[in-house]
Motif scaffolding. Structure first.
Motif, short mmCIF file in Angstrom:
data_model
loop_
_atom_site.label_atom_id
_atom_site.label_comp_id
_atom_site.label_asym_id
_atom_site.label_seq_id
_atom_site.Cartn_x
_atom_site.Cartn_y
_atom_site.Cartn_z
N HIS A 103 0.81 -1.21 0.00
CA HIS A 103 0.00 0.00 0.00
C HIS A 103 0.85 1.27 0.00
CE1 HIS A 103 -3.60 -2.40 0.40
NE2 HIS A 103 -2.87 -3.18 1.18
N CYS A 104 2.12 1.10 -0.24
CA CYS A 104 3.02 2.26 -0.30
C CYS A 104 3.53 2.40 -1.73
CB CYS A 104 4.18 2.06 0.66
SG CYS A 104 5.36 3.41 0.62
N ALA A 105 3.18 3.50 -2.39
CA ALA A 105 3.69 3.75 -3.74
C ALA A 105 5.20 3.94 -3.64
CB ALA A 105 3.04 5.01 -4.31
N ASP A 106 5.94 3.48 -4.61
CA ASP A 106 7.41 3.67 -4.62
C ASP A 106 8.09 3.03 -3.41
OD1 ASP A 106 7.23 5.14 -6.93
OD2 ASP A 106 7.15 7.07 -5.87
N ARG A 107 7.56 1.93 -2.94
CA ARG A 107 8.12 1.34 -1.71
C ARG A 107 9.59 0.97 -1.87
NH1 ARG A 107 5.33 -4.48 -2.93
NH2 ARG A 107 6.95 -5.46 -1.70
N GLU A 108 10.01 0.73 -3.12
CA GLU A 108 11.40 0.28 -3.32
C GLU A 108 12.42 1.40 -3.18
OE1 GLU A 108 11.61 -1.97 -6.94
OE2 GLU A 108 10.34 -3.55 -6.08
N LYS A 109 11.92 2.66 -3.18
CA LYS A 109 12.88 3.76 -3.12
C LYS A 109 13.38 4.01 -1.69
CE LYS A 109 10.01 7.82 -2.34
NZ LYS A 109 9.30 8.95 -2.91
N TYR A 110 12.73 3.42 -0.69
CA TYR A 110 13.13 3.70 0.69
C TYR A 110 14.37 2.91 1.09
CZ TYR A 110 8.86 6.30 0.88
OH TYR A 110 7.90 7.23 0.60
N THR A 111 15.24 3.55 1.84
CA THR A 111 16.45 2.88 2.33
C THR A 111 16.21 2.28 3.71
OG1 THR A 111 17.19 5.01 3.26
CG2 THR A 111 18.02 4.41 1.06
N HIS A 112 15.25 2.86 4.46
CA HIS A 112 14.95 2.40 5.81
C HIS A 112 13.43 2.29 5.99
CE1 HIS A 112 18.95 4.22 6.14
NE2 HIS A 112 19.17 3.47 7.21
#
Ligand code: PLP
Length: 297
Positions: A156-165
């Protein structure tokens, strides 16, 4: 009763100086918005248990919790929605005045069975509820189906892959295990324990995610004295956080999470350029136990 609304989940930017001033982008995934009672992570943790109970034609859900348990109220509401009978086995003697949580759970149709603390600790089911028609869920939804449900949070998080943490509060660690199993190896999952000196989740998270991402750590410095303990410093922080972000937090889990993550940011835990996602796991009903006026929201 209102249905679960997963469309309501948003990812809200957190433009706070402790992040922006250090070249960190931060955002919060608002699971608290899906339902007023079945809040946040509890729906995700419960859904596969309830599905299995229905598949096995069980008559009744039986689970465990304390008098202010978010899991109890969420189970009561979810069973009401899915037309399942349910019993909450509650820690301790029946009090003269029921907590708001228990009143609400009772009003939703949950039967309440109070049990001695020793029996509760051993999760002993009173004989009246021990039959085969019943489906048992451990305290806090702990276990593999809970992890499987929590693994869907990040969908349910758009762009979830961009997060480092990816950062979350830790009670039993079930949600953290789910996030970990849905994360990429280059993403670090940071858990903030809300219990004092409870190192069980370290082991449990590992066991619940065999072969999964091992890039995680659990922080033990921001429990404010222990489970559901608080201080004026915590309330001041939660009020400031609300004033600056417009996001309400609860004093048992998400308030401590946000406090810990801002503390870590100020102490350069996150390298410059980090993209940090905080999980708002809900729990706002718990604030009803506070004296009126403690919080500005
Ligand atoms: C129950 C709860 C948690 C803890 O989840 P675990 O899976 O037990 O670690 C975190 N946040 C909120 C708001 C909760 O209600």
């Amino acid at each position: 009763m209102q249905d679960i609304n997963l469309q309501a989940i948003t990812t809200d930017p957190l433009a706070l100086p402790c992040f922006t001033g250090r070249g960190i982008t931060a955002a919060m995934l608002r699971l608290d918005k899906i339902h007023p009672l079945i809040s946040g992570n509890k729906w995700f943790k419960l859904r596969y248990y309830l599905e299995e109970a229905q598949r096995l034609h069980k008559k009744r859900i039986v689970t465990f919790g304390g008098p202010w348990s978010n899991h109890i109220i969420a189970t009561a509401a979810a069973c009401r929605l899915q037309q399942l009978e349910c019993t909450g086995i509650i820690r301790g003697e029946k009090p003269a005045v029921l907590s708001d949580t228990l009143k609400e759970a009772g009003a939703l149709g949950m039967q309440l069975a109070f049990t001695r603390r020793e029996d509760f600790a051993a999760q002993i089911v009173p004989a009246a509820w021990a039959g085969e028609d019943n489906y048992f869920i451990q305290q806090g939804g702990f276990g593999q189906p809970g992890v499987r449900g929590a693994a869907e949070i990040l969908h349910h998080c758009a762009d979830r892959e961009k997060y480092t943490h990816i950062c979350c509060a830790v009670g039993t660690g079930t949600m953290m295990a789910g996030l970990l199993s849905a994360s990429l190896p280059r993403q670090k999952v940071v858990g903030v324990s809300v219990l004092k000196n409870n190192f069980q989740p370290e082991e449990d998270v590992k066991e619940l995610t065999p072969g999964g991402n091992r890039n995680y750590s659990i922080i033990h410095d921001h429990h404010f004295g222990g489970y559901a303990k608080s201080s004026s410093e915590l309330f001041r922080f939660m009020n400031d956080w609300y004033a600056q972000t417009g996001i309400p937090t609860d004093f048992v889990y998400t308030g401590k999470l946000c406090f810990a993550i801002t503390h870590l940011a100020k102490n350069d835990f996150f390298p410059q350029g980090s993209r940090v996602l905080l999980i708002h796991s809900g729990g706002l009903t718990g604030n009803a136990s506070l004296k009126k006026g403690t919080l500005i929201f």
